[in-house]
Design a protein around this motif. Structure first.
Motif, short mmCIF file in Angstrom:
data_model
loop_
_atom_site.label_atom_id
_atom_site.label_comp_id
_atom_site.label_asym_id
_atom_site.label_seq_id
_atom_site.Cartn_x
_atom_site.Cartn_y
_atom_site.Cartn_z
N VAL A 1 1.12 11.96 -4.47
CA VAL A 1 0.03 11.90 -5.44
C VAL A 1 0.42 12.78 -6.62
O VAL A 1 0.82 13.93 -6.43
CB VAL A 1 -1.30 12.37 -4.82
N ALA B 1 0.05 7.99 0.63
CA ALA B 1 0.07 8.93 -0.49
C ALA B 1 -0.18 10.34 0.02
O ALA B 1 -1.17 10.60 0.71
CB ALA B 1 -0.98 8.53 -1.52
N ILE C 1 0.51 7.63 -8.34
CA ILE C 1 1.47 8.05 -7.33
C ILE C 1 2.89 7.89 -7.85
O ILE C 1 3.15 7.09 -8.74
CB ILE C 1 1.32 7.28 -6.01
N GLY D 1 0.81 -1.20 0.00
CA GLY D 1 0.00 0.00 0.00
C GLY D 1 0.85 1.25 0.00
O GLY D 1 2.08 1.19 -0.03
N ALA D 2 0.16 2.38 0.05
CA ALA D 2 0.85 3.67 -0.03
C ALA D 2 0.33 4.66 0.99
O ALA D 2 -0.87 4.76 1.23
CB ALA D 2 0.69 4.26 -1.43
N THR E 1 -3.42 1.77 -5.10
CA THR E 1 -3.78 3.19 -4.98
C THR E 1 -4.63 3.61 -6.17
O THR E 1 -5.62 4.34 -6.02
CB THR E 1 -2.51 4.06 -4.87
N PRO F 1 -4.75 3.30 0.97
CA PRO F 1 -4.97 2.38 -0.14
C PRO F 1 -3.94 1.25 -0.10
O PRO F 1 -2.74 1.50 -0.11
CB PRO F 1 -4.81 3.26 -1.39
N SER G 1 -12.89 9.03 -0.93
CA SER G 1 -11.50 9.26 -0.54
C SER G 1 -11.33 10.76 -0.32
O SER G 1 -12.03 11.57 -0.94
CB SER G 1 -10.51 8.73 -1.58
N CYS H 1 -8.88 6.40 2.24
CA CYS H 1 -10.06 5.85 1.56
C CYS H 1 -11.02 5.29 2.60
O CYS H 1 -10.59 4.61 3.54
CB CYS H 1 -9.64 4.72 0.63
N PHE I 1 -7.56 12.40 -7.49
CA PHE I 1 -7.96 11.16 -6.83
C PHE I 1 -9.46 11.04 -6.89
O PHE I 1 -10.17 11.99 -7.23
CB PHE I 1 -7.46 11.10 -5.38
#
Length: 182
Positions: A119, A45, A94, A42-43, A86, A68, A133, A54, A124
């Protein structure tokens, strides 16, 4: 597992020769069935010092906020998995900067890897697994509505590290009870 996924014959729980753990072994074809941890990518971000979270549209932890992330797929790197998740969950592209947090979650057989990322272009949205999100500043984080301990730990690390502009790799073990840790 009761039957061999290779030949369909019954399996037996035993310690194979040269091993130290009980495994399901097929007496017919001698296949040893290993159950190994799952890798989650995951990230964390970031866009203009805000964190992208999210709100989950799926179980477990429906309606709660998360970073994410999801299971790594075959034939992809952890970074590719983090970027894909993501994109799928937050409809965001990203640029990965570094591996930032890695969590051992032995009680549920998971390894959780989170990359610090930016990002791209601040764009997004909400994918199929996401209700919504949003970008959150530190004082806006919905701390009581975070889906998993790993999300809380990662956010705490980030806001602490940001004060010194130093982002070391954090490695921790989470989950002292059988629950939806992660």
């Amino acid at each position: 597992m009761s039957f061999c996924s290779h030949c369909g014959q019954p399996t037996t729980a035993k310690i194979p020769l040269g091993d130290g753990r009980i495994r399901e072994v097929c007496e017919a074809c001698r296949t040893v069935h290993y159950v190994n941890p799952k890798v989650i990518c995951g990230a964390l971000a970031i866009w203009e010092h805000k964190v992208l979270l999210c709100r989950r549209a799926i179980e477990p932890r429906y309606g709660l906020w998360t970073l994410p992330a999801g299971y790594m797929e075959l034939f992809e790197t952890m970074q590719e998995g983090a970027a894909r998740e993501t994109r799928e969950e937050a409809e965001a592209e990203i640029e990965i900067e570094q591996l930032y947090c890695m969590y051992n979650i032995p009680r549920i057989g998971q390894i959780y890897t989170l990359f610090k990322a930016q990002v791209i272009d601040g764009q997004f949205g909400a994918g199929e697994e996401t209700l919504e999100s949003r970008l959150f500043a530190e004082d806006e984080i919905p701390w009581d509505d975070l889906a998993f301990p790993s999300v809380k730990c990662t956010l705490e690390h980030y806001f602490h590290d940001r004060k010194n502009n130093d982002f070391p790799l954090h490695i921790d073990t989470l989950g002292t009870r059988l629950d939806h840790t992660g």
